[in-house]
Design a protein around this motif. Structure first.
Motif, PDB file in Angstrom:
ATOM      1  N   SER A  22       3.489   2.815  -0.322  1.00  0.00           N
ATOM      2  CA  SER A  22       2.488   3.488   0.494  1.00  0.00           C
ATOM      3  C   SER A  22       3.163   4.037   1.747  1.00  0.00           C
ATOM      4  N   VAL A  23       3.049   5.350   1.946  1.00  0.00           N
ATOM      5  CA  VAL A  23       3.701   6.026   3.070  1.00  0.00           C
ATOM      6  C   VAL A  23       2.620   6.839   3.785  1.00  0.00           C
ATOM      7  N   LEU A  24       2.153   6.349   4.908  1.00  0.00           N
ATOM      8  CA  LEU A  24       0.966   6.892   5.571  1.00  0.00           C
ATOM      9  C   LEU A  24       1.331   7.825   6.718  1.00  0.00           C
ATOM     10  N   TYR A  25       0.789   9.044   6.660  1.00  0.00           N
ATOM     11  CA  TYR A  25       0.905   9.969   7.789  1.00  0.00           C
ATOM     12  C   TYR A  25      -0.022   9.519   8.909  1.00  0.00           C
ATOM     13  N   MET A  26       0.496   9.479  10.143  1.00  0.00           N
ATOM     14  CA  MET A  26      -0.317   9.156  11.308  1.00  0.00           C
ATOM     15  C   MET A  26      -0.105  10.228  12.374  1.00  0.00           C
ATOM     16  N   PRO A  27      -1.173  10.891  12.849  1.00  0.00           N
ATOM     17  CA  PRO A  27      -1.016  11.893  13.907  1.00  0.00           C
ATOM     18  C   PRO A  27      -0.585  11.224  15.203  1.00  0.00           C
ATOM     19  N   SER A  28       0.573  11.570  15.703  1.00  0.00           N
ATOM     20  CA  SER A  28       1.110  10.867  16.865  1.00  0.00           C
ATOM     21  C   SER A  28       0.406  11.235  18.164  1.00  0.00           C
ATOM     22  N   SER A  29      -0.448  12.241  18.120  1.00  0.00           N
ATOM     23  CA  SER A  29      -1.245  12.570  19.298  1.00  0.00           C
ATOM     24  C   SER A  29      -2.431  11.618  19.451  1.00  0.00           C
ATOM     25  N   ASN A  30      -2.720  10.827  18.427  1.00  0.00           N
ATOM     26  CA  ASN A  30      -3.861   9.921  18.410  1.00  0.00           C
ATOM     27  C   ASN A  30      -3.390   8.495  18.680  1.00  0.00           C
ATOM     28  N   GLU A  31      -3.529   8.049  19.913  1.00  0.00           N
ATOM     29  CA  GLU A  31      -3.020   6.736  20.286  1.00  0.00           C
ATOM     30  C   GLU A  31      -3.774   5.608  19.589  1.00  0.00           C
ATOM     31  N   ARG A  32      -5.073   5.796  19.343  1.00  0.00           N
ATOM     32  CA  ARG A  32      -5.840   4.768  18.628  1.00  0.00           C
ATOM     33  C   ARG A  32      -5.332   4.606  17.198  1.00  0.00           C
ATOM     34  N   ALA A  33      -4.979   5.725  16.566  1.00  0.00           N
ATOM     35  CA  ALA A  33      -4.448   5.659  15.208  1.00  0.00           C
ATOM     36  C   ALA A  33      -3.110   4.928  15.181  1.00  0.00           C
ATOM     37  N   LEU A  34      -2.269   5.197  16.164  1.00  0.00           N
ATOM     38  CA  LEU A  34      -0.975   4.520  16.237  1.00  0.00           C
ATOM     39  C   LEU A  34      -1.156   3.017  16.439  1.00  0.00           C
ATOM     40  N   GLU A  35      -2.144   2.640  17.216  1.00  0.00           N
ATOM     41  CA  GLU A  35      -2.411   1.220  17.436  1.00  0.00           C
ATOM     42  C   GLU A  35      -2.917   0.573  16.153  1.00  0.00           C
ATOM     43  N   LYS A  36      -3.812   1.244  15.455  1.00  0.00           N
ATOM     44  CA  LYS A  36      -4.363   0.707  14.211  1.00  0.00           C
ATOM     45  C   LYS A  36      -3.278   0.522  13.159  1.00  0.00           C
ATOM     46  N   ALA A  37      -2.281   1.415  13.172  1.00  0.00           N
ATOM     47  CA  ALA A  37      -1.221   1.358  12.165  1.00  0.00           C
ATOM     48  C   ALA A  37      -0.464   0.037  12.191  1.00  0.00           C
ATOM     49  N   LYS A  38      -0.478  -0.640  13.337  1.00  0.00           N
ATOM     50  CA  LYS A  38       0.222  -1.920  13.450  1.00  0.00           C
ATOM     51  C   LYS A  38      -0.409  -3.004  12.581  1.00  0.00           C
ATOM     52  N   THR A  39      -1.654  -2.786  12.162  1.00  0.00           N
ATOM     53  CA  THR A  39      -2.387  -3.794  11.399  1.00  0.00           C
ATOM     54  C   THR A  39      -2.486  -3.461   9.915  1.00  0.00           C
ATOM     55  N   LEU A  40      -2.010  -2.292   9.507  1.00  0.00           N
ATOM     56  CA  LEU A  40      -2.196  -1.844   8.128  1.00  0.00           C
ATOM     57  C   LEU A  40      -1.105  -2.389   7.209  1.00  0.00           C
ATOM     58  N   ALA A  41      -1.474  -2.703   5.974  1.00  0.00           N
ATOM     59  CA  ALA A  41      -0.525  -3.250   4.993  1.00  0.00           C
ATOM     60  C   ALA A  41       0.243  -2.127   4.310  1.00  0.00           C
ATOM     61  N   VAL A  42       0.813  -1.264   5.097  1.00  0.00           N
ATOM     62  CA  VAL A  42       1.504  -0.085   4.590  1.00  0.00           C
ATOM     63  C   VAL A  42       3.008  -0.333   4.606  1.00  0.00           C
ATOM     64  N   ASP A  43       3.712   0.219   3.626  1.00  0.00           N
ATOM     65  CA  ASP A  43       5.169   0.035   3.579  1.00  0.00           C
ATOM     66  C   ASP A  43       5.892   0.903   4.597  1.00  0.00           C
TER      67      ASP A  43
END
Length: 303
Positions: A22-43
């Motif tokens: 699993s390789v998830l794109y995250m918009p780096s302009s979205n700080e909330r998304a970057l924070e959420k990514a720390k909790t996701l079971a993504v590779d």
């Protein structure tokens, strides 16, 4: 289902498997998304500075992505930064900042030739990228597909090909449809190129985040074609993707049985064995060992 091969890590740890289910794109302009990514079971995460970021947010996105990489708060997730493409007004600054931050990889869109790979690698080295920072090249044009093997072999620093299927459909003038008949040749050529060069290859995205059945069907197709994993655009796609591209308990048990039977046959001076009526040779043992290596690498991630 099982991915019968996993991506080898590049560089000093070249003998280890690194799952990229699993390789998830995250918009780096979205700080909330970057924070959420720390909790996701993504590779793996692609911290995006390109398509998902508006022009007036490019600089903030760049700063956020580099800060995320430096934070050390993403555990064992593979962290990559997708820069804007060669020739864009943001590319040089993106690449310099990304290399200084030292992610696991820099992802570059629309790479079209081996010369471009070499140009990118030279720029990364000039910018002081750590040795462990690899290059991931996006294959998303007809030219790139037709030169995929040359791209994949152009540098030892290149670790992965990433399919950009949305752009590929656009460039081909093809229509989206279940089964992806219009781009299957392109997908297979990219996989052949990656396997010939010994690098990883990751499938493109599925656009309808509400269509869980359609996503699973396309992920299964990608696994069956030979992809190491799939790029994602929504956290809800992570769990089914991890499941599709990981060995099941039954497949792990079968792999162990294959290895045990072959080793027993060798101890008796025989070159082949049978498991549940199936003839087992060296090639089946190699596949079984990859299955176990993949399962062990996933288990080590704790997800």
């Amino acid at each position: 289902m099982v991915a019968e091969s996993a991506a080898y890590a590049s560089g000093p740890d070249a003998t280890a498997f690194r799952p990229r289910r699993s390789v998830l794109y995250m918009p780096s302009s979205n700080e909330r998304a970057l924070e959420k990514a720390k909790t996701l079971a993504v590779d793996a995460l692609i911290l995006d500075l390109e398509d998902a970021v508006a022009p007036d947010a490019k600089e903030v996105a760049r700063e956020n992505a580099c800060a995320a990489v430096r934070s050390g708060e993403y555990g064992r997730r593979e962290l990559t930064i997708r820069v804007n493409g060669l020739g864009s007004q943001w590319h040089d600054a993106d690449l310099a900042a990304a290399c200084a931050a030292g992610p696991d990889a820099v992802v570059v869109p629309k790479v079209g030739s081996a010369d471009e790979v070499r140009e990118l690698v030279a720029a990364m080295e000039a910018a002081g990228a750590p040795e462990r920072t690899r290059l991931w090249a996006m294959v998303e044009t007809p030219v790139a597909v037709l030169h995929a093997e040359e791209i994949a072999r152009a540098s030892d620093r290149l670790a992965c090909l990433v399919l950009g299927t949305n752009d590929l459909y656009k460039e081909l003038g093809a229509s989206f449809a279940p089964g992806r008949a219009a781009i299957q040749t392109s997908l297979q050529l990219a996989i052949l190129a990656a396997r010939a060069a010994g690098v990883a290859v990751v499938d493109g995205v599925y656009n309808d985040v509400k269509d869980a059945d359609g996503f699973r069907a396309e992920a299964c197709q990608g696994r069956e074609l030979g992809f190491d994993g799939k790029t994602l655009i929504h956290p809800g796609q992570v769990e089914p993707c991890n499941e599709v591209f990981a060995p099941s308990e039954a497949q792990v048990a079968d792999a162990r049985a294959v290895i045990a039977a072959f080793e027993a046959a060798q101890a008796e001076g025989r070159g082949v064995a049978t498991v549940n009526g199936r003839l087992i040779e060296n090639l089946h043992v190699d596949t079984a060992r990859k299955v176990l290596a993949t399962a062990e690498a996933i288990a080590a991630l704790g997800r």
